[in-house]
Scaffold this active site. Structure first.
Site, short mmCIF file in Angstrom:
data_model
loop_
_atom_site.label_atom_id
_atom_site.label_comp_id
_atom_site.label_asym_id
_atom_site.label_seq_id
_atom_site.Cartn_x
_atom_site.Cartn_y
_atom_site.Cartn_z
N LYS A 1 -68.82 -0.04 -62.33
CA LYS A 1 -68.42 -0.94 -61.24
C LYS A 1 -66.90 -1.10 -61.17
O LYS A 1 -66.30 -0.97 -60.12
CB LYS A 1 -69.02 -2.35 -61.42
CG LYS A 1 -70.52 -2.43 -61.30
CD LYS A 1 -70.99 -3.89 -61.23
CE LYS A 1 -70.66 -4.70 -62.47
NZ LYS A 1 -71.49 -4.42 -63.62
N ARG B 1 -74.89 -11.92 -59.10
CA ARG B 1 -75.55 -11.41 -60.30
C ARG B 1 -76.97 -11.95 -60.45
O ARG B 1 -77.64 -11.64 -61.42
CB ARG B 1 -74.73 -11.82 -61.51
CG ARG B 1 -74.30 -10.64 -62.38
CD ARG B 1 -73.58 -11.21 -63.57
NE ARG B 1 -73.22 -10.22 -64.55
CZ ARG B 1 -72.13 -9.48 -64.49
NH1 ARG B 1 -71.34 -9.54 -63.46
NH2 ARG B 1 -71.86 -8.65 -65.49
N ARG C 1 -64.67 2.11 -74.50
CA ARG C 1 -63.98 1.47 -73.37
C ARG C 1 -62.81 0.59 -73.82
O ARG C 1 -62.92 -0.20 -74.73
CB ARG C 1 -64.98 0.62 -72.57
CG ARG C 1 -64.29 -0.07 -71.41
CD ARG C 1 -65.23 -0.44 -70.32
NE ARG C 1 -66.07 -1.58 -70.69
CZ ARG C 1 -66.86 -2.18 -69.83
NH1 ARG C 1 -66.96 -1.75 -68.59
NH2 ARG C 1 -67.59 -3.20 -70.20
N ARG D 1 -62.91 -4.98 -75.34
CA ARG D 1 -63.51 -6.27 -75.02
C ARG D 1 -64.46 -6.71 -76.12
O ARG D 1 -65.23 -5.90 -76.63
CB ARG D 1 -64.26 -6.17 -73.69
CG ARG D 1 -63.47 -6.71 -72.51
CD ARG D 1 -64.11 -6.34 -71.21
NE ARG D 1 -65.50 -6.77 -71.12
CZ ARG D 1 -66.29 -6.51 -70.06
NH1 ARG D 1 -65.81 -5.85 -69.04
NH2 ARG D 1 -67.53 -6.93 -70.04
N ARG E 1 -76.77 -8.03 -72.64
CA ARG E 1 -76.23 -7.90 -71.29
C ARG E 1 -77.16 -7.06 -70.42
O ARG E 1 -77.36 -7.36 -69.25
CB ARG E 1 -74.83 -7.27 -71.34
CG ARG E 1 -73.76 -8.25 -71.78
CD ARG E 1 -72.50 -7.55 -72.25
NE ARG E 1 -71.83 -6.77 -71.24
CZ ARG E 1 -70.90 -5.86 -71.50
NH1 ARG E 1 -70.53 -5.62 -72.74
NH2 ARG E 1 -70.34 -5.19 -70.53
P1 ATP Z 1 -69.01 -3.82 -66.52
O1 ATP Z 1 -67.73 -4.51 -66.21
O2 ATP Z 1 -68.81 -2.66 -67.38
O3 ATP Z 1 -69.80 -3.41 -65.31
P2 ATP Z 1 -70.37 -6.18 -67.11
O4 ATP Z 1 -70.89 -6.19 -65.74
O5 ATP Z 1 -71.34 -6.65 -68.15
O6 ATP Z 1 -69.90 -4.77 -67.46
P3 ATP Z 1 -68.34 -8.08 -66.36
O7 ATP Z 1 -68.74 -7.95 -64.93
O8 ATP Z 1 -66.91 -7.98 -66.67
O9 ATP Z 1 -69.07 -7.06 -67.30
O10 ATP Z 1 -68.92 -9.49 -66.87
C1 ATP Z 1 -68.72 -9.91 -68.21
C2 ATP Z 1 -69.44 -11.23 -68.41
O11 ATP Z 1 -68.91 -12.23 -67.51
C3 ATP Z 1 -70.94 -11.21 -68.14
O12 ATP Z 1 -71.69 -10.75 -69.24
C4 ATP Z 1 -71.20 -12.70 -67.83
O13 ATP Z 1 -71.22 -13.46 -69.01
C5 ATP Z 1 -69.96 -13.10 -67.05
N1 ATP Z 1 -70.10 -12.93 -65.59
C6 ATP Z 1 -69.45 -12.04 -64.79
N2 ATP Z 1 -69.81 -12.18 -63.50
C7 ATP Z 1 -70.73 -13.18 -63.47
C8 ATP Z 1 -71.51 -13.78 -62.45
N3 ATP Z 1 -71.43 -13.38 -61.16
N4 ATP Z 1 -72.35 -14.77 -62.80
C9 ATP Z 1 -72.46 -15.19 -64.05
N5 ATP Z 1 -71.78 -14.66 -65.08
C10 ATP Z 1 -70.92 -13.67 -64.81
MG MG Z 2 -66.43 -4.78 -64.99
#
Ligand code: ATP
Ligand code: MG
Length: 217
Positions: free
Chosen positions: A14, A89, A128, A163, A174
Site C-alpha cells: 500500500k 480499515r 522493510r 518499524r 496484524r
Molecule cells: P503496511 O503499511 O505495510 O501496509 P500496515 O497496514 O499493517 O502495513 P500501517 O497502515 O502503517 O501498517 O498501520 C500500522 C498500525 O496503525 C496498524 O496495525 C494499526 O494499529 C494502526 N492503524 C493504521 N490505520 C488504522 C485505521 N484506519 N484504523 C485503526 N488503526 C489503524
Molecule cells: Mg503502510
C-alpha cells in the site's frame, strides 16, 4: 482526478504504491499509519494508547483515526483528490467515511485491492526499512527497493528505521486483524461497483502498471 483507496494485507505494498501514485498523478498520499505514528510522539494519554495498540498489531479506536483523518482532509491539497493508505480499515470506518464524503461533497473514487499471500507479505516485513522523516519505504532484501546508500534515506539522508511492529509475531496479529476487520470491505466496495483487484506478488513495476491502467493517463 478520482481519489484512490488502497486495501491490502499488511506489508502488501500500500505505502509503496501510494507513493508512486502520488509522484505520477500529483495527489497527496494519506497514510493513517503514518498519521498515527506521528500522533504517538505526543506526551499524552492518547499517544500512549496509540503506541500500545500499534505495538500489539490491533486497531486504534475509530474516533482517534477519524479525528486525524478529518483534520488532514481539510487541508487545501486534498481538494482535487487524494490517496488513502490504511483507511478505512473496518466497515464502521467505511460508513463514517461515506458520511464525511457527503458532508464535504467529494466522490468516493476507486478502491484498489492489492492481493498477496500471507507468507510472501510476512517475508517482506523482515527487510522493510522506513524513513522516520519522510516515511519513504525501502527493503534491504529486494534489489529494486534498496536505498542507494545502505541504511540511509535517498531523499533525507537520515538513518532508516525498522518499524517496531514489523516482526513475525506482531505480523500474525496484524494479518488476523486484517482478515477479521478489513477484508469485509472487499464486499462492501464491490457492491458499490468501485473495486479493482490487482496481484501484488509480481514485483513493484508490474503491479504499478496495472494500477496505471485503472487510474488512466
Ligand atoms: P503496511 O503499511 O505495510 O501496509 P500496515 O497496514 O499493517 O502495513 P500501517 O497502515 O502503517 O501498517 O498501520 C500500522 C498500525 O496503525 C496498524 O496495525 C494499526 O494499529 C494502526 N492503524 C493504521 N490505520 C488504522 C485505521 N484506519 N484504523 C485503526 N488503526 C489503524
Ligand atoms: Mg503502510
Amino acid at each position: 482526478m478520482k481519489s484512490i483507496i488502497f486495501i491490502a494485507p499488511p506489508a502488501a505494498g500500500k505505502g509503496t504504491h501510494s507513493t508512486l501514485v502520488e509522484e505520477k498523478y500529483g495527489i497527496p498520499h494519506i497514510s493513517t499509519g503514518d498519521l498515527l505514528r506521528s500522533a504517538k510522539n505526543a506526551n499524552d494519554d492518547r499517544a500512549k494508547l496509540i503506541s500500545e495498540l500499534i505495538e500489539q498489531g490491533k486497531l486504534v479506536p475509530d474516533e482517534i483515526v477519524l479525528e486525524l483523518l478529518k483534520e488532514r482532509l481539510a487541508q487545501e491539497d486534498c481538494k482535487n483528490g487524494y490517496i488513502l493508505d490504511g483507511f478505512p480499515r473496518n466497515v464502521s470506518q467505511a460508513e463514517a467515511y461515506d458520511k464525511i464524503l457527503s458532508e464535504i461533497n467529494m466522490p468516493l473514487g476507486n478502491v484498489i485491492l492489492l492481493e498477496l499471500d500471507k507468507e510472501i507479505a510476512k517475508k517482506r516485513i523482515t527487510g522493510r526499512l522506513t524513513c522516520p522523516k519522510c516515511n519513504a519505504i525501502y527493503n534491504s532484501e529486494a534489489e529494486e527497493l534498496k536505498p542507494q546508500v545502505d541504511g540511509y534515506c535517498d531523499n533525507c539522508h537520515v538513518e532508516l528505521q525498522h518499524r517496531s511492529d514489523d516482526n513475525a509475531e506482531t505480523y500474525d496479529v496484524r494479518y488476523d486483524t486484517y482478515m477479521r476487520e478489513t477484508a469485509p470491505l472487499i464486499d462492501y466496495y464491490d457492491a458499490k461497483g468501485v473495486l479493482f483487484r490487482i496481484d501484488s506478488s509480481v514485483g513493484k513495476e508490474r503491479t504499478f502498471k496495472e494500477i496505471e491502467k485503472i487510474i488512466g493517463e
